[in-house]
Design a protein around this motif. Sequence first.
Motif, PDB file in Angstrom:
ATOM      1  N   HIS A 102       0.920   8.243   3.739  1.00 48.59           N
ATOM      2  CA  HIS A 102       1.754   7.041   3.681  1.00 48.59           C
ATOM      3  C   HIS A 102       3.122   7.285   4.312  1.00 48.59           C
ATOM      4  N   GLY A 103       3.208   8.325   5.148  1.00 47.63           N
ATOM      5  CA  GLY A 103       4.426   8.563   5.926  1.00 47.63           C
ATOM      6  C   GLY A 103       5.597   9.011   5.102  1.00 47.63           C
ATOM      7  N   GLU A 131       0.829  -1.205   0.000  1.00 45.10           N
ATOM      8  CA  GLU A 131       0.000   0.000   0.000  1.00 45.10           C
ATOM      9  C   GLU A 131       0.864   1.256   0.000  1.00 45.10           C
ATOM     10  N   ASP A 132       1.989   1.221   0.718  1.00 45.41           N
ATOM     11  CA  ASP A 132       2.897   2.368   0.719  1.00 45.41           C
ATOM     12  C   ASP A 132       3.503   2.592  -0.664  1.00 45.41           C
ATOM     13  N   VAL A 133       3.864   1.516  -1.337  1.00 43.69           N
ATOM     14  CA  VAL A 133       4.413   1.638  -2.695  1.00 43.69           C
ATOM     15  C   VAL A 133       3.375   2.253  -3.625  1.00 43.69           C
ATOM     16  N   GLN A 134       2.142   1.755  -3.535  1.00 44.75           N
ATOM     17  CA  GLN A 134       1.056   2.319  -4.345  1.00 44.75           C
ATOM     18  C   GLN A 134       0.849   3.797  -4.041  1.00 44.75           C
ATOM     19  N   GLY A 135       0.910   4.146  -2.745  1.00 41.16           N
ATOM     20  CA  GLY A 135       0.714   5.531  -2.355  1.00 41.16           C
ATOM     21  C   GLY A 135       1.791   6.446  -2.907  1.00 41.16           C
ATOM     22  N   VAL A 136       3.042   6.005  -2.836  1.00 38.54           N
ATOM     23  CA  VAL A 136       4.150   6.818  -3.355  1.00 38.54           C
ATOM     24  C   VAL A 136       4.047   6.970  -4.868  1.00 38.54           C
TER      25      VAL A 136
END
Length: 211
Positions: free
Chosen positions: A139-140, A22-27
């Motif tokens: 996503h930090g 999910e973080d990869v998708q967000g970035v």
Amino acid sequence: MPSSSAESARPALQATRHSPLEDVQGVLTGCLFVALAILIFRESRLLLGGSAGLAFLLHYLGGWRLGTVLFAVNLPFYVFAYRAMGRSFTLKTFCAVGVLSLYTEMLPGLIAFERIDPVFAAIMAGLLAGIGILILIRHGASLGGLGVLAIYLQKTRGWRAGTVQMAGDCVILALGLLVVSPLQVALSILAAGALNLVIAINHRPERYFGA
């Protein structure tokens, strides 16, 4: 009173962390929104605040590739990101800036604007950039630059981060008068207002339960 008792009866929502996927998708998604905004800014010869604005100044003055300059000007700020926000945030921010730099070089080959109204360009680019940055925040991650420096100075010196950020943006936009017209600087301020409006209204941690 019945409404308050009904609210208290609702199960408490538990915050859940984003998965690595999910973080990869967000970035990837957040950076794509910002990259499209940057393309609109460049086509209209407008400016952004922060390190992106500094990259635009160097791009306009020296003709250097915008994506490369955008990546390079952020390098010194990772020290402040690590000290102020930790390793995970810094790593995600480094990846986000790298992806954004790559997108910035790729998009002109995928999309072109035959005509774009400058006022619409300022508002639309500001909104797109705000949405992209908001996704990254959730996503930090961030796009580095003056924002992390402002947070670092707030933690170490007690300076208000918002004031430091605003002062830096004002200096960059003032320097913009060296390379663009006063009207374009005014439109850049309009774009900054649209960007910050998106974040101010939608970045409400108490309403968002992902982490």
